[in-house]
Design a protein around this motif. Structure first.
Motif, PDB file in Angstrom:
ATOM      1  N   LYS A 132       0.829  -1.208   0.000  1.00 42.16           N
ATOM      2  CA  LYS A 132       0.000   0.000   0.000  1.00 42.16           C
ATOM      3  C   LYS A 132       0.864   1.260   0.000  1.00 42.16           C
ATOM      4  O   LYS A 132       0.528   2.260  -0.646  1.00 42.16           O
ATOM      5  CB  LYS A 132      -0.920   0.010   1.228  1.00 42.16           C
ATOM      6  CG  LYS A 132      -2.001  -1.056   1.218  1.00 42.16           C
ATOM      7  CD  LYS A 132      -2.775  -1.075   2.537  1.00 42.16           C
ATOM      8  CE  LYS A 132      -3.618  -2.317   2.671  1.00 42.16           C
ATOM      9  NZ  LYS A 132      -4.414  -2.357   3.926  1.00 42.16           N
ATOM     10  N   ASP A 157      -6.769  -8.756   2.604  1.00 46.60           N
ATOM     11  CA  ASP A 157      -6.651  -7.320   2.846  1.00 46.60           C
ATOM     12  C   ASP A 157      -5.888  -6.658   1.702  1.00 46.60           C
ATOM     13  O   ASP A 157      -6.291  -5.597   1.196  1.00 46.60           O
ATOM     14  CB  ASP A 157      -5.936  -7.078   4.175  1.00 46.60           C
ATOM     15  CG  ASP A 157      -5.678  -5.609   4.449  1.00 46.60           C
ATOM     16  OD1 ASP A 157      -6.644  -4.829   4.496  1.00 46.60           O
ATOM     17  OD2 ASP A 157      -4.494  -5.240   4.606  1.00 46.60           O
ATOM     18  N   ASP A 161      -7.691  -3.996  -0.953  1.00 48.07           N
ATOM     19  CA  ASP A 161      -7.140  -2.633  -0.971  1.00 48.07           C
ATOM     20  C   ASP A 161      -6.209  -2.402  -2.146  1.00 48.07           C
ATOM     21  O   ASP A 161      -5.541  -1.373  -2.224  1.00 48.07           O
ATOM     22  CB  ASP A 161      -6.406  -2.343   0.346  1.00 48.07           C
ATOM     23  CG  ASP A 161      -7.361  -2.029   1.485  1.00 48.07           C
ATOM     24  OD1 ASP A 161      -8.576  -1.914   1.226  1.00 48.07           O
ATOM     25  OD2 ASP A 161      -6.903  -1.907   2.638  1.00 48.07           O
ATOM     26  N   ARG A 162      -6.132  -3.360  -3.042  1.00 46.55           N
ATOM     27  CA  ARG A 162      -5.338  -3.265  -4.270  1.00 46.55           C
ATOM     28  C   ARG A 162      -3.870  -2.941  -3.972  1.00 46.55           C
ATOM     29  O   ARG A 162      -3.308  -1.972  -4.478  1.00 46.55           O
ATOM     30  CB  ARG A 162      -5.942  -2.252  -5.239  1.00 46.55           C
ATOM     31  CG  ARG A 162      -7.361  -2.613  -5.685  1.00 46.55           C
ATOM     32  CD  ARG A 162      -7.781  -1.878  -6.924  1.00 46.55           C
ATOM     33  NE  ARG A 162      -6.973  -2.289  -8.076  1.00 46.55           N
ATOM     34  CZ  ARG A 162      -7.051  -1.714  -9.272  1.00 46.55           C
ATOM     35  NH1 ARG A 162      -7.890  -0.714  -9.468  1.00 46.55           N
ATOM     36  NH2 ARG A 162      -6.300  -2.143 -10.275  1.00 46.55           N
ATOM     37  N   GLU A 283      -7.734   7.787  -2.394  1.00 47.89           N
ATOM     38  CA  GLU A 283      -6.442   7.118  -2.544  1.00 47.89           C
ATOM     39  C   GLU A 283      -5.902   7.227  -3.960  1.00 47.89           C
ATOM     40  O   GLU A 283      -4.696   7.334  -4.173  1.00 47.89           O
ATOM     41  CB  GLU A 283      -6.605   5.647  -2.136  1.00 47.89           C
ATOM     42  CG  GLU A 283      -5.518   4.700  -2.610  1.00 47.89           C
ATOM     43  CD  GLU A 283      -4.178   4.918  -1.926  1.00 47.89           C
ATOM     44  OE1 GLU A 283      -3.168   4.432  -2.459  1.00 47.89           O
ATOM     45  OE2 GLU A 283      -4.153   5.579  -0.875  1.00 47.89           O
ATOM     46  N   ARG A 308      -8.939   6.587   3.527  1.00 47.76           N
ATOM     47  CA  ARG A 308      -7.712   6.081   2.906  1.00 47.76           C
ATOM     48  C   ARG A 308      -6.758   7.217   2.553  1.00 47.76           C
ATOM     49  O   ARG A 308      -5.550   7.019   2.487  1.00 47.76           O
ATOM     50  CB  ARG A 308      -8.031   5.288   1.636  1.00 47.76           C
ATOM     51  CG  ARG A 308      -8.680   3.954   1.872  1.00 47.76           C
ATOM     52  CD  ARG A 308      -8.709   3.121   0.602  1.00 47.76           C
ATOM     53  NE  ARG A 308      -7.396   2.591   0.271  1.00 47.76           N
ATOM     54  CZ  ARG A 308      -7.141   1.828  -0.771  1.00 47.76           C
ATOM     55  NH1 ARG A 308      -8.125   1.506  -1.612  1.00 47.76           N
ATOM     56  NH2 ARG A 308      -5.937   1.380  -1.010  1.00 47.76           N
ATOM     57  N   SER A 348     -13.733   5.784  -4.547  1.00 47.44           N
ATOM     58  CA  SER A 348     -14.544   4.641  -4.973  1.00 47.44           C
ATOM     59  C   SER A 348     -16.010   4.785  -4.597  1.00 47.44           C
ATOM     60  O   SER A 348     -16.833   3.993  -5.017  1.00 47.44           O
ATOM     61  CB  SER A 348     -13.996   3.356  -4.353  1.00 47.44           C
ATOM     62  OG  SER A 348     -14.175   3.376  -2.946  1.00 47.44           O
ATOM     63  N   SER A 350     -17.277   4.288  -1.550  1.00 50.49           N
ATOM     64  CA  SER A 350     -17.640   3.165  -0.686  1.00 50.49           C
ATOM     65  C   SER A 350     -18.708   3.597   0.310  1.00 50.49           C
ATOM     66  O   SER A 350     -18.875   4.793   0.601  1.00 50.49           O
ATOM     67  CB  SER A 350     -16.420   2.655   0.072  1.00 50.49           C
ATOM     68  OG  SER A 350     -16.038   3.582   1.068  1.00 50.49           O
ATOM     69  N   SER A 476      -6.934  -1.451   7.395  1.00 51.62           N
ATOM     70  CA  SER A 476      -7.555  -2.494   6.575  1.00 51.62           C
ATOM     71  C   SER A 476      -8.869  -1.895   6.077  1.00 51.62           C
ATOM     72  O   SER A 476      -9.924  -2.049   6.692  1.00 51.62           O
ATOM     73  CB  SER A 476      -7.809  -3.760   7.405  1.00 51.62           C
ATOM     74  OG  SER A 476      -8.473  -4.734   6.634  1.00 51.62           O
ATOM     75  N   PHE A 477      -8.803  -1.204   4.946  1.00 52.85           N
ATOM     76  CA  PHE A 477      -9.901  -0.322   4.557  1.00 52.85           C
ATOM     77  C   PHE A 477     -11.133  -1.083   4.078  1.00 52.85           C
ATOM     78  O   PHE A 477     -12.245  -0.822   4.532  1.00 52.85           O
ATOM     79  CB  PHE A 477      -9.424   0.647   3.471  1.00 52.85           C
ATOM     80  CG  PHE A 477      -8.416   1.641   3.963  1.00 52.85           C
ATOM     81  CD1 PHE A 477      -8.797   2.714   4.737  1.00 52.85           C
ATOM     82  CD2 PHE A 477      -7.066   1.496   3.673  1.00 52.85           C
ATOM     83  CE1 PHE A 477      -7.875   3.625   5.214  1.00 52.85           C
ATOM     84  CE2 PHE A 477      -6.123   2.395   4.138  1.00 52.85           C
ATOM     85  CZ  PHE A 477      -6.530   3.474   4.904  1.00 52.85           C
ATOM     86  N   TYR A 478     -10.970  -2.029   3.159  1.00 48.16           N
ATOM     87  CA  TYR A 478     -12.134  -2.696   2.590  1.00 48.16           C
ATOM     88  C   TYR A 478     -12.449  -4.020   3.263  1.00 48.16           C
ATOM     89  O   TYR A 478     -13.607  -4.422   3.336  1.00 48.16           O
ATOM     90  CB  TYR A 478     -11.949  -2.888   1.085  1.00 48.16           C
ATOM     91  CG  TYR A 478     -12.187  -1.609   0.326  1.00 48.16           C
ATOM     92  CD1 TYR A 478     -13.476  -1.220  -0.021  1.00 48.16           C
ATOM     93  CD2 TYR A 478     -11.142  -0.771  -0.006  1.00 48.16           C
ATOM     94  CE1 TYR A 478     -13.711  -0.028  -0.691  1.00 48.16           C
ATOM     95  CE2 TYR A 478     -11.359   0.419  -0.681  1.00 48.16           C
ATOM     96  CZ  TYR A 478     -12.644   0.787  -1.019  1.00 48.16           C
ATOM     97  OH  TYR A 478     -12.865   1.971  -1.676  1.00 48.16           O
TER      98      TYR A 478
END
Length: 612
Positions: A132, A157, A161-162, A283, A308, A348, A350, A476-478
């Motif tokens: 990240k 994770d 979070d790509r 992000e 993020r 995104s 979210s 751990s965002f998503y």
């Protein structure tokens, strides 16, 4: 001559051991299962099966001996190194010894560093945080079976979070696959929810190509790649001059694209009419923050960030409103409610961000799949933000209806800070309000720090109350996995030492007692490796976020109390400094002293589980 154990199959090779079988003492025991010499039988050379020959040739050679040969694992390690992999997090064990030995050789040449952790889940979270922050993968090394399955949460994770990451998972020997052997699990199926590229190496694989594909995929797609390494395959001999894979001639940073004139014209038409535009930085705007702020100034827009992107925009910036959404500020909530046009930059949309619906919305992103994915938008603009925003700013400068919102933003900040003070003043000895802790952290955390935040009430408090300067937040965002805070801080510390652009930034973990408890043993990793991490623990002896959810659901608060040790004393037992804070009157002073102390420090703050 060779002798084979009739219990575990271990082969004693006189040539490699440099000692004849008859010279071994009568009390000698098998190094694997412990039986005596009487359980061994000679292995006639002609009777060896092909698979056994491969296994015998692949037996690891003791480090430093002249007989050491290059192996498949060397090619994999050297190829990963050539593609920029500098860190490996993991645990050495019986089914990854060949790969571990190759990593050791790279480390001894100064080409890689290995961080031995206490739980493989921490290795995956550390690698995810590394990806990240840097955009480059770290690797995780595990044994077969339980070692590999322990990676799943951290790799998930990374996937959600790509973040690029590479899993090197040991496996039972090839000849045992499909026989329900000890620790045999289908690791492709086991980690398939997280890894988007999975390869199983065989004795005939092009090992450099396998590693190159994994690294290329992780970097280009910002995702997880897995290489399954059967025990025998790790030690397959390769030619001394076999070349490792390299990224020569490949492009990894994508192609910068400017938005189309039609999309820009549509965006200009919407934004120019807005009286109260509201910009949300996400992000995806990481490499275009300066351009985003110049755009906001040109169109007189208030600016907020997603969680993020917390720290991308200093809260001292005159147009800044802090974080939006459930973990956000009163400033961003009110400015967004009053807005008449939302401009999302690399966001995104979210659910957690709760960006207002029902308003004209412009979304700008480099990824076509992101446009309109979670929210219906009125205008989607596809383009690199660093290229698109300057052009959009040029088209809109002097062509907007919006008035300067700075005065309104400043008034709301004054209102919000007064409310934060009221909440902080509700502190009592042994029950310090989270608002008070975050106020002290706002003063003590270095303004260029990377702050790894755990999941739970501590994340909500940090998002709302901590006033960012130029810090970078990790979470751990998503996936929203509890326990991420300390392992991610380990990954962040390594990233700031490996990546020149991060400039050896200080690293801080802000965690709850529930999250820290999941990976508490990793504090010994921090101490052993000399990581100058400051860990601030909100200890309220409760899973307070779950208690709140139970109350909101009108069910009984049940099984959320925690029985904690004295965490500051635990830190001292591990060999670091430990500080326990129970008095709100000394909070600021105690935190300042902890941050000024060299080396790792764990600060345990006794907080109020019922405070908002």
């Amino acid at each position: 001559m060779k002798y084979k154990c009739g219990v575990c199959g271990f082969v004693y090779d006189e040539e490699k051991e440099n000692k004849a079988w008859g010279e071994l003492p009568e009390g000698w025991a098998c190094p694997i299962c412990g039986v005596g010499k009487d359980m061994f039988a000679p292995v006639p050379e002609a009777a060896e099966a092909p698979a056994e020959k491969v296994a015998a040739a692949a037996e690891p050679v003791p480090a430093g001996t002249a007989e050491a040969k290059r192996t498949a694992s060397d090619l994999i390690a050297e190829t990963l190194r050539n593609f920029g992999v500098r860190r490996v997090f993991g645990m050495v064990g019986h089914s990854n010894l060949g790969m571990a030995d190759a990593i050791r050789r790279c480390a001894e040449r100064g080409e890689m560093e290995f961080v031995s952790i206490r739980h493989e889940g921490a290795a995956a979270f550390a690698a995810a945080a590394y990806g990240k922050l840097t955009g480059m993968p770290a690797a995780c090394l595990t044994i077969a079976g339980p070692g590999a399955t322990n990676l799943l949460t951290g790799l998930a994770d990374a996937a959600l979070d790509r973040a690029p990451a590479i899993a090197l998972t040991g496996q039972v020997p090839s000849r045992e696959l499909g026989r329900n052997a000890f620790q045999e699990i289908d690791l492709v199926r086991a980690l398939g929810a997280a890894a988007s590229l999975q390869q199983t190496a065989t004795a005939s694989s092009d090992f450099a190509a396998v590693a190159a594909r994994a690294a290329r995929h992780a970097i280009l797609t910002r995702s997880v790649a897995q290489i399954v390494l059967p025990d025998d395959v790790q030690n397959v001999p390769v030619a001394p001059d076999a070349p490792a894979g390299t990224p020569a001639g490949e492009i990894f940073n994508g192609t910068a694209t400017r938005a189309s004139d039609a999309a820009l014209a549509e965006a200009v038409a919407l934004i120019s009419r807005a009286k109260r535009p509201f910009v949300v930085v996400g992000e995806g705007c990481r490499h275009a923050v300066a351009e985003a702020l110049a755009f906001a100034e040109a169109v007189n827009a208030a600016v907020a960030t997603t969680y993020r992107a917390k720290g991308f925009v200093s809260d001292a910036f005159p147009l800044a409103c802090g974080v939006v959404g459930r973990s956000g500020t009163l400033v961003s909530a009110k400015m967004m409610a009053e807005s008449d046009c939302v401009v999302g930059l690399g966001v995104s949309f979210s659910n957690h961000s709760e960006i207002a619906k029902g308003k004209p919305t412009v979304q700008i992103d480099r990824d076509p799949a992101a446009l309109g994915r979670l929210r219906k938008i009125d205008c989607g603009v596809l383009g690199e933000l660093s290229e698109t925003l300057p052009e959009l700013t040029r088209l809109l400068r002097g062509n907007v209806a919006a008035e300067d919102p700075r005065e309104r933003v400043a008034a709301l900040w004054a209102e919000w800070r007064a409310e934060k003070c009221r909440r902080a003043e509700r502190s009592a000895p042994g029950k310090i309000a989270p608002a008070a802790v975050c106020a002290a952290l706002s003063e003590c955390v270095p303004e260029n720090a990377v702050v790894s935040v755990d999941v739970g009430n501590v994340a909500y408090a940090f998002g709302r109350y901590f006033e960012a300067k130029n810090q970078r937040a990790l979470l751990s965002f998503y996936l929203g996995s509890i326990g991420v805070g300390l392992p991610a801080a380990i990954g962040a510390w390594c990233a700031t030492r490996d990546n020149a652009a991060l400039g050896r930034r200080p690293v801080v973990a802000v965690v709850g007692d529930g999250g820290l408890g999941q990976y508490l043993a990793e504090w010994t990793t921090v101490v052993r490796c000399g990581m100058d991490v400051k860990c601030v623990v909100f200890n309220n002896s409760e899973l307070a976020k779950i208690s709140l959810e139970q109350r909101n659901a009108r069910v009984s608060v049940w099984e959320t109390r925690l029985h904690n040790p004295n965490l500051a004393e635990f830190a001292k037992l591990c060999g670091s400094a430990g500080v326990r804070v129970s008095d709100p009157a000394t909070l600021r002073e105690d935190l300042a002293r902890a941050f000024a102390t060299p080396g790792p420090v764990l600060v345990e703050v006794l907080t109020d589980p019922d405070a908002a």
